[in-house]
Each structure stands twice: as structure tokens, then as C-alpha cells.
Design a protein around this motif. Structure first.
Motif, mmCIF file in Angstrom:
data_model
loop_
_atom_site.group_PDB
_atom_site.id
_atom_site.type_symbol
_atom_site.label_atom_id
_atom_site.label_comp_id
_atom_site.label_asym_id
_atom_site.label_seq_id
_atom_site.Cartn_x
_atom_site.Cartn_y
_atom_site.Cartn_z
ATOM 1 N N PHE A 87 42.124 -28.453 13.659
ATOM 2 C CA PHE A 87 41.595 -29.627 13.152
ATOM 3 C C PHE A 87 42.402 -30.796 13.337
ATOM 4 C CE2 PHE A 87 39.787 -26.168 10.511
ATOM 5 C CZ PHE A 87 38.536 -26.826 9.966
ATOM 6 N N SER A 91 45.904 -29.420 8.240
ATOM 7 C CA SER A 91 44.934 -28.277 7.660
ATOM 8 C C SER A 91 45.849 -27.110 7.307
ATOM 9 C CB SER A 91 44.000 -27.921 8.807
ATOM 10 O OG SER A 91 44.690 -27.432 9.838
ATOM 11 N N TRP A 95 51.051 -25.184 0.362
ATOM 12 C CA TRP A 95 51.775 -24.187 -0.882
ATOM 13 C C TRP A 95 52.038 -22.777 -0.267
ATOM 14 C CZ3 TRP A 95 46.836 -26.312 -1.794
ATOM 15 C CH2 TRP A 95 45.934 -25.363 -1.558
ATOM 16 N N PHE A 108 43.590 -12.463 5.252
ATOM 17 C CA PHE A 108 42.340 -12.640 4.967
ATOM 18 C C PHE A 108 41.275 -11.432 5.324
ATOM 19 C CE2 PHE A 108 42.479 -17.332 4.547
ATOM 20 C CZ PHE A 108 42.982 -17.188 3.247
ATOM 21 N N ARG A 109 41.827 -11.000 6.810
ATOM 22 C CA ARG A 109 41.009 -9.801 7.506
ATOM 23 C C ARG A 109 41.713 -8.502 6.999
ATOM 24 N NH1 ARG A 109 38.975 -12.935 12.568
ATOM 25 N NH2 ARG A 109 38.601 -14.667 11.053
ATOM 26 N N LEU A 154 44.576 -15.134 15.299
ATOM 27 C CA LEU A 154 43.412 -14.318 15.154
ATOM 28 C C LEU A 154 42.604 -13.949 16.407
ATOM 29 C CD1 LEU A 154 41.706 -16.249 12.259
ATOM 30 C CD2 LEU A 154 42.965 -13.986 12.071
ATOM 31 N N VAL B 168 39.545 -30.364 4.408
ATOM 32 C CA VAL B 168 40.090 -29.899 5.662
ATOM 33 C C VAL B 168 40.765 -28.640 5.533
ATOM 34 C CG1 VAL B 168 41.398 -30.244 7.836
ATOM 35 C CG2 VAL B 168 40.304 -32.150 6.785
ATOM 36 N N VAL B 169 41.514 -28.508 4.563
ATOM 37 C CA VAL B 169 42.409 -27.420 4.245
ATOM 38 C C VAL B 169 41.213 -26.300 3.684
ATOM 39 C CG1 VAL B 169 43.593 -26.247 2.315
ATOM 40 C CG2 VAL B 169 44.321 -28.351 3.456
ATOM 41 N N ALA B 171 38.301 -26.203 4.677
ATOM 42 C CA ALA B 171 37.173 -25.744 6.147
ATOM 43 C C ALA B 171 37.927 -24.887 6.767
ATOM 44 C CB ALA B 171 36.817 -27.021 6.575
ATOM 45 N N ASN B 172 39.328 -25.156 6.978
ATOM 46 C CA ASN B 172 40.340 -24.223 7.806
ATOM 47 C C ASN B 172 40.532 -22.901 7.236
ATOM 48 O OD1 ASN B 172 42.394 -24.149 9.755
ATOM 49 N ND2 ASN B 172 44.049 -24.179 8.496
ATOM 50 N N ALA B 173 40.604 -22.890 6.116
ATOM 51 C CA ALA B 173 40.635 -21.542 5.412
ATOM 52 C C ALA B 173 39.149 -20.616 5.553
ATOM 53 C CB ALA B 173 40.896 -21.505 3.863
ATOM 54 N N ARG B 174 38.097 -21.558 5.639
ATOM 55 C CA ARG B 174 36.908 -20.572 5.867
ATOM 56 C C ARG B 174 36.631 -20.394 7.277
ATOM 57 N NH1 ARG B 174 32.011 -24.379 4.442
ATOM 58 N NH2 ARG B 174 30.738 -22.680 4.878
ATOM 59 N N MET B 175 37.485 -21.296 8.173
ATOM 60 C CA MET B 175 37.031 -20.682 9.600
ATOM 61 C C MET B 175 38.308 -19.652 9.884
ATOM 62 S SD MET B 175 35.249 -22.336 11.363
ATOM 63 C CE MET B 175 35.347 -21.960 12.998
ATOM 64 N N LEU B 176 39.354 -19.380 9.087
ATOM 65 C CA LEU B 176 40.233 -18.313 9.311
ATOM 66 C C LEU B 176 39.727 -17.097 8.818
ATOM 67 C CD1 LEU B 176 43.532 -20.187 8.366
ATOM 68 C CD2 LEU B 176 42.914 -19.233 10.559
ATOM 69 N N GLY B 177 38.435 -17.163 7.998
ATOM 70 C CA GLY B 177 37.893 -15.882 7.775
ATOM 71 C C GLY B 177 38.139 -15.558 6.037
ATOM 72 N N ALA B 178 38.227 -16.559 5.456
ATOM 73 C CA ALA B 178 38.314 -16.318 4.038
ATOM 74 C C ALA B 178 37.032 -16.229 3.263
ATOM 75 C CB ALA B 178 39.094 -17.570 3.147
ATOM 76 N N HIS B 186 43.324 -18.117 -2.687
ATOM 77 C CA HIS B 186 44.363 -18.577 -2.027
ATOM 78 C C HIS B 186 44.268 -20.124 -1.642
ATOM 79 C CE1 HIS B 186 46.136 -14.746 -0.599
ATOM 80 N NE2 HIS B 186 45.138 -14.237 -0.522
ATOM 81 N N VAL B 187 43.082 -20.776 -2.082
ATOM 82 C CA VAL B 187 43.072 -22.247 -2.001
ATOM 83 C C VAL B 187 42.939 -22.969 -3.368
ATOM 84 C CG1 VAL B 187 41.817 -23.902 -0.841
ATOM 85 C CG2 VAL B 187 42.003 -22.039 0.499
#
Lengths: 267, 277
Positions: A87, A91, A95, A108-109, A154, B168-169, B171-178, B186-187
Motif C-alpha cells: 500500500f 499498512s 501493535w 494467518f495461513r 507470502l 489500510v491496516v 485491507a492489508n490484513a485481508r490481503m495477507l489472507g486473514a 489480530h486487528v
């Protein structure tokens, strides 16, 4: 020929004002764009021309109003799982430490060796000693590198980048650009790179697509960059071919930039 | 002049000056209330000031009795502490769950909105007698009162925290596959927790208020009960001693919260923080 990594066919995005449905804004109209496997494509255009909108569509974060998106020949539904997205804005999860941030996607995977892989990536972007720091304890450049490691860890087949280095100073930026090129050359992923910086676009990509000024932007020019690889983003700028390409693309882009500027003045 | 330069307030002797203010207050209190020390100028006789305001020396004696010679305050303090901690824990947990739920399901939030506003603006201390009827005069009724006070603080902060998660955080977590569950864990949760901790001092304070007010309105143990007893006997010294103990206790509680906060929130930037190498 196998299917392209990413293919946008006739994509339009119209946003509707939530409080006043009569107010509509068409960001992009009828965009057709393909990125081949292993190809590095840059999209340039004046500010506010819907570059980020296109990227969000490719990522599956935004559903287009019309048109289709295909990923390696399969229609995209929901999040694009084969893509990594870097991004423009911050992003990282504030924490989590740098290491934990790089680890996030692997975690997550449910990969068992997430920690080892993450620290390896952190080392690769030169932050091995900073894994325990929180994002606010890192400099802007370090945060971008952490983001880069987070995305690349990833091993996505498609990498989407939204002006990832626009907030960095010129030296850090060139370092990062070279790093990205080196990593890309090693793995040959498909890259869709959004930028407003024409120099950056030419120096890095195989192909440069120019978008018209918004609203209702569409591609108005496409240029093949036939500069030799591997390139050094700083040195390549001095070659005659680079200057030629720059002139040719700028000739198309300049009118659009002026148009975009006029529109912003009028608004 | 030279002497003044020596004791002039500066960061180095801040504590001394703070202590001096304390000594001054108690000194004035002592001088104005001690029978026979100065002629009465407000009251008709010399004992009245002491009757209405208490005498510091007697109060300190009472506190000393409680803690050392009789050592009978510990059970009361313990009860008050248990009530406070329980009220805080339960109130925080409930606030967290409800806050997350309503923030993530806008329809439920829209339906419940007026009732939440109503419940929040209601003076909830007035519920204490009802809780006493429901839960008896033991610990439970005090905890219930504390919970109603703590719940809303935590609830509104969590709600706000989830609403203000950086898109953004997210969307980023979703893109990382959460997955949705991982997003929550985690968010949303860490983001909401930071808001909970920013309100921690307030909510612990309110849990304490709930406990003491509950005790004061009807109980058989606790510091609030001690104060109530003394008040019934017009024993102003004991009342004041109780208030002093409560204040010290609240300060200790607040310091403990500060320590926990520092521990858990080290990822948050503090303004003006420099890198320690």
C-alpha cells in the motif's frame, strides 16, 4: 500461450455518494489492462485519475461496477489470494513488531515455520537487527522495507504496488527501487506498479501504461520499455534510450497532467 | 535571597515541594481544629471545630490503630479490593464483547442505539438499592453497581476503537489472507484494546466508586461500611480516616494500572519519545 497473470476487461468503477445518491463519480471507465506472468507493468497518470482504484479492483478489495477481472484465466471473486499488495499509506499493524508483521501473513495461513521464514525475509531486506522494534520505532524507509518483506514473504504470483516509495527521500527511494528490481529478477513475478513518477515507471518496468485525467480515466497510451536488464535505476536514467522513451511518454502524459490540473483548479 | 535560591522549586526538589503542600494542609487543619490552641473565631466554643472537621492527630491515630495495633482494616480493604477488581474485570469483559459485537454489526447497533444512549445517560448509582434487593447485602450487589459504571466506559471506547481501525491496516490484513476470525483476533481486538487501556484509569476509578458507594448504601463489610458506621455515631475522625485510607488506596490502584498499561502498550508511540540505543 498461457493466460495472463492479471487481466482487466472493460472495467468501470462508479462511486455513489452515500448521502446523496444523485452524486456519482466515475473514477475509471472501460479499462482493459493485462499483465503477463513475470511482467513488470507500470501505470502512470495525473493525480486523482483512479490509479489506486484500478489496483483495488485487481486486489479484489473493490468490485468493479462493470467489466471482469481474471487471474490466471479464472474469474476473480472476493480477495485476490494470488496477489500481494503493497500500500501507499502505512499498512503495518502498529501493535506487532517488525518480525511479527512480516510473520502475519504466514501465520494467518497456519504455516509452522512462519518465524524462520519471516526472519529470513527480514534479513533479505536488511532489517535483521530490527525485528524486535515496533513500527513507530522504525524510520519511514524501514517501515516500507518491512511492508515489502511482509508482502513478498507470502510468495505471491502477482505483486500490486501503489506508489510504495512516494513518501521516501530520493536516495532511500533509489535503494528500494533497486532492491525491488533485484528481488523481482530473482523470482520473476507479475508486477502491477502504480506511480505518478514517470522516471520511476520507465526505470523499473517492461511496459508503461498512461492513464488519462479523471474522472472516467482510461488508458490512452502504452509503451514498451526495451532497456536492458539488469538495470540500476539511477544509472539507467542517463542512457539515450531512456531519454527518448521519457520524451515520448511525457508527450502523451503532459496534456493529461495539465487537464487534470485545470479540473482541480475549476473544482 | 540566597536561601530562596537554594529551595526555589525546580524539577530536582519537586517531591519535597509536593510534600510541603501536604504538610501545610495538615498543619493548617491541625491549628484550626485543635481545641484550645487558638481562640474560636467561627464557632461558639473551642470544641466545635474539632467536632465538624476532625483532628489530624486523632485521625492518624485511628489509621494507625486500623493498620497496626488492631490490624482490623485489612479484611475491609480486602472486600473493597475484591469488589473493585471483580467489577472492573466483569465490566471490561462485557464492554469488550458488546462493543465488538455492535461495532461489527451496524444493523444491531442502529436498533439498539437509543437504548444504549438512554442507559448511559441514566444516573446509574440509583440502581444500587435495586441491586441490594436482587443480590443481597454481600459482595454481589456492589460488583453489579461497579459493572454498570465500568461497562459503558469500556463499551464506548471499544466501539470507537473498532470504528477507527485504519482502513489500510484492515485491507492489508485481508490481503495477507486473514479470515474474519483472524481479523477479529489480530486487528479489531488489538486496536480496541488500545482504546480500552486509554480509558483504564477512568474505569478502575469508577469500579472503585461503585464498590464504595455500594458499601455505603448497605453492607456488613468494606471500607464504605466503616465510614457508614462512624457517620452513624457522629465520629467525624473515623470518617476522615476512612476517606484518607480510600484515597491512598485509590492512588495505589491507579499506580498499579499505570504499570500494567506501560507493560502492555509499549507498541504505542509516546510523544517526544527518543530512541534508546
Amino acid at each position: 500461450m498461457s493466460a495472463p497473470a492479471l487481466s482487466l476487461q472493460g472495467v468501470s468503477c462508479t462511486f455513489v455518494d452515500r448521502h446523496d445518491p444523485a452524486q456519482r463519480y466515475t473514477a475509471v471507465r472501460d479499462v482493459t489492462l493485462t499483465v503477463g506472468a513475470g511482467e513488470f507493468v507500470s501505470v502512470v497518470g495525473p493525480t486523482g485519475c483512479g490509479k489506486s482504484t484500478l489496483l483495488n479492483v485487481a486486489a479484489g478489495l473493490l468490485e468493479p461496477s462493470s467489466g471482469t477481472v481474471e487471474v490466471f484465466g479464472a474469474p476473480l471473486a472476493g480477495i485476490n489470494a494470488r496477489a500481494g499488495y503493497m500500500f501507499q499509506a502505512e499498512s503495518l499493524m502498529p501493535w506487532r513488531t517488525a518480525l511479527a508483521n512480516v510473520m502475519a501473513g504466514l501465520e494467518f495461513r497456519g504455516l509452522p515455520d512462519a518465524r524462520e521464514r519471516a526472519s529470513e525475509w527480514l534479513k533479505r531486506v536488511g532489517l535483521a537487527a530490527f525485528g524486535g522494534r515496533y513500527p513507530h520505532q522504525l524510520s519511514g524507509g524501514m517501515r516500507k522495507r518491512t511492508s515489502l518483506a511482509q508482502t513478498l514473504a507470502l510468495d505471491p504470483d502477482i505483486i500490486l504496488m501503489d506508489e510504495p516509495f512516494s513518501a521516501l527521500d530520493i536516495q532511500t527511494r533509489q535503494l528500494m527501487e533497486n532492491e525491488v528490481l533485484a528481488l523481482w529478477a530473482a523470482k520473476k513475478k507479475a508486477v502491477l506498479f502504480i506511480t505518478h513518477d514517470l522516471d520511476e515507471a520507465i526505470a523499473m518496468s517492461d511496459r508503461v501504461v498512461v492513464l488519462s485525467a479523471g474522472p472516467a480515466s482510461r488508458p490512452i497510451g502504452e509503451f514498451k520499455v526495451d532497456l536492458e536488464r539488469p538495470r540500476d535505476v539511477a544509472e539507467v536514467r542517463a542512457t539515450p534510450r531512456f531519454v527518448e522513451l521519457h520524451q515520448a511518454i511525457w508527450g502523451v502524459l503532459r496534456d493529461e497532467v495539465l487537464k487534470g490540473y485545470q479540473q482541480q483548479l475549476a473544482a | 535571597m540566597k536561601f530562596w535560591n537554594l529551595i526555589k522549586p525546580r524539577p530536582g526538589n519537586l517531591r519535597l515541594w509536593q510534600l510541603a503542600v501536604l504538610v501545610l494542609v495538615f498543619g493548617l487543619w491541625h491549628v484550626l481544629t485543635k481545641p484550645g490552641l487558638i481562640p474560636p473565631f467561627v464557632f461558639e466554643n473551642e470544641r466545635q471545630a474539632a467536632f465538624f472537621f476532625g483532628e489530624p492527630l486523632v485521625i492518624f491515630g485511628r489509621v494507625g490503630d486500623w493498620f497496626f495495633s488492631n490490624a482490623d482494616i485489612y479484611q475491609h480493604l480486602w472486600v473493597t479490593l475484591v469488589e473493585t477488581v471483580l467489577a472492573f474485570g466483569i465490566g471490561t469483559a462485557l464492554g469488550l464483547v458488546f462493543g465488538l459485537w455492535l461495532a461489527l454489526s451496524p444493523m444491531a447497533a442502529a436498533i439498539l442505539d437509543p437504548y444504549i444512549k438512554a442507559a448511559n445517560s441514566m444516573p446509574r448509582v440509583i440502581l444500587a438499592p435495586i441491586f441490594a434487593v436482587w443480590f443481597g447485602l454481600g459482595i454481589a450487589s456492589k460488583v453489579a453497581l461497579g459493572v454498570t459504571l465500568v461497562f459503558f466506559i469500556v463499551f464506548f471506547n471499544v466501539y470507537q476503537g473498532v470504528k477507527e481501525v485504519s482502513p489500510v491496516v484492515l485491507a492489508n490484513a485481508r490481503m495477507l489472507g486473514a479470515s474474519p476470525r483472524q481479523l477479529l483476533r489480530h486487528v479489531y481486538l488489538p486496536s480496541a484494546t488500545s482504546w480500552v487501556f486509554s480509558s483504564l484509569h477512568t474505569s478502575v476509578g469508577l469500579a472503585f466508586v461503585g464498590a464504595v458507594v455500594g458499601e455505603y448504601l448497605g453492607s456488613s463489610r468494606g471500607v464504605g461500611y466503616l465510614i457508614l458506621q462512624a457517620e452513624g455515631a457522629f465520629d467525624i475522625n473515623t470518617v476522615m480516616a476512612g476517606i484518607l485510607v480510600l484515597t491512598a488506596f485509590a492512588l495505589a490502584l491507579d499506580a498499579a494500572v499505570g504499570r500494567i498499561e506501560q507493560r502492555l502498550m509499549k507498541w504505542q508511540p509516546k510523544s517526544g519519545e527518543t530512541e534508546k540505543l
